[in-house]
Design an enzyme around this catalytic site. Structure first.
Site, PDB file in Angstrom:
ATOM      1  N   ILE A 101       0.872  -1.176   0.000  1.00  0.00           N
ATOM      2  CA  ILE A 101       0.000   0.000   0.000  1.00  0.00           C
ATOM      3  C   ILE A 101       0.904   1.219   0.000  1.00  0.00           C
ATOM      4  CG2 ILE A 101      -1.853   1.227   1.200  1.00  0.00           C
ATOM      5  CD1 ILE A 101      -2.397  -1.490   2.691  1.00  0.00           C
ATOM      6  N   GLU A 114       4.296  -7.759   3.129  1.00  0.00           N
ATOM      7  CA  GLU A 114       4.514  -8.693   4.237  1.00  0.00           C
ATOM      8  C   GLU A 114       3.991  -8.159   5.566  1.00  0.00           C
ATOM      9  OE1 GLU A 114       6.593  -7.713   1.888  1.00  0.00           O
ATOM     10  OE2 GLU A 114       7.993  -9.288   1.284  1.00  0.00           O
TER      11      GLU A 114
HETATM   12  N1  THU Z   1       7.582  -4.353  -1.764  1.00  0.00           N
HETATM   13  C1  THU Z   1       6.883  -5.203  -0.960  1.00  0.00           C
HETATM   14  O1  THU Z   1       5.659  -5.046  -0.776  1.00  0.00           O
HETATM   15  N2  THU Z   1       7.559  -6.207  -0.356  1.00  0.00           N
HETATM   16  C2  THU Z   1       8.897  -6.431  -0.516  1.00  0.00           C
HETATM   17  O2  THU Z   1       9.464  -7.202   0.223  1.00  0.00           O
HETATM   18  C3  THU Z   1       9.610  -5.750  -1.594  1.00  0.00           C
HETATM   19  C4  THU Z   1       9.002  -4.450  -1.984  1.00  0.00           C
HETATM   20  C5  THU Z   1       6.856  -3.232  -2.382  1.00  0.00           C
HETATM   21  C6  THU Z   1       7.182  -1.898  -1.764  1.00  0.00           C
HETATM   22  C7  THU Z   1       6.811  -0.968  -2.895  1.00  0.00           C
HETATM   23  O3  THU Z   1       5.434  -0.669  -2.801  1.00  0.00           O
HETATM   24  C8  THU Z   1       7.058  -1.765  -4.145  1.00  0.00           C
HETATM   25  O4  THU Z   1       7.175  -3.120  -3.739  1.00  0.00           O
HETATM   26  C9  THU Z   1       8.329  -1.376  -4.887  1.00  0.00           C
HETATM   27  O5  THU Z   1       9.424  -1.378  -4.042  1.00  0.00           O
END
Ligand code: THU
Length: 134
Positions: free
Chosen positions: A45, A57
């Protein structure tokens, strides 16, 4: 009946479709199999104030805790591309808080093969709750 990786993958993909990622356009989904046998999901988000966006996560961890479960038994993370979408450093620490060392983290860029690692492999020599005085 035991929850399969196929079910976790499907749950992660279903919630990934709901991700709010207008800035990176990089949608991530996470599905936790918790100690109560249930699946808890979360997506990333983002926010116009970039640093305050949430990863998938911790969103799933929040759902797990709010749902009354205590521990992560397995976690599946999905994202775009052919490289496994591994949890970022901060997310590894957040998973570690609620997972035993041998808990499996499956990272899956949906155009490629899943990477299967334990949290200890992803975050070796980690700091955790047991280091703090009771
Ligand atoms: N992102 C995640 O949701 N989990 C991770 O472990 C890696 C990165 C998201 C954060 C951001 O919204 C997008 O991926 C790009 O970095």
């Amino acid at each position: 009946m035991a929850v399969t990786d196929a079910e976790l993958f499907a749950a992660a993909e279903a919630v990934r479709a709901k991700a709010y990622a207008p800035y990176s356009r990089f949608s991530v989904g996470a599905a936790i199999l918790a100690d109560d046998g249930k699946i808890y999901v979360g997506c990333n988000i983002e926010n116009a104030a970039y640093p305050v966006g949430n990863c998938a996560e911790p969103s799933a961890i929040a759902a797990m805790i709010a749902g009354g479960a205590k521990r992560i038994k397995r976690i599946y993370v999905t994202g775009p591309g052919s490289s496994p979408v591994t949890p970022c450093g901060g997310c590894r620490q957040r998973i570690r808080e609620f997972a035993d060392q041998d808990v499996v983290v499956i990272s899956h860029g949906i155009d490629g093969a899943p990477l299967v690692q334990t949290i200890a492999q992803l975050l070796p020599y980690s700091f955790g709750p047991e280091y703090l005085p009771k």
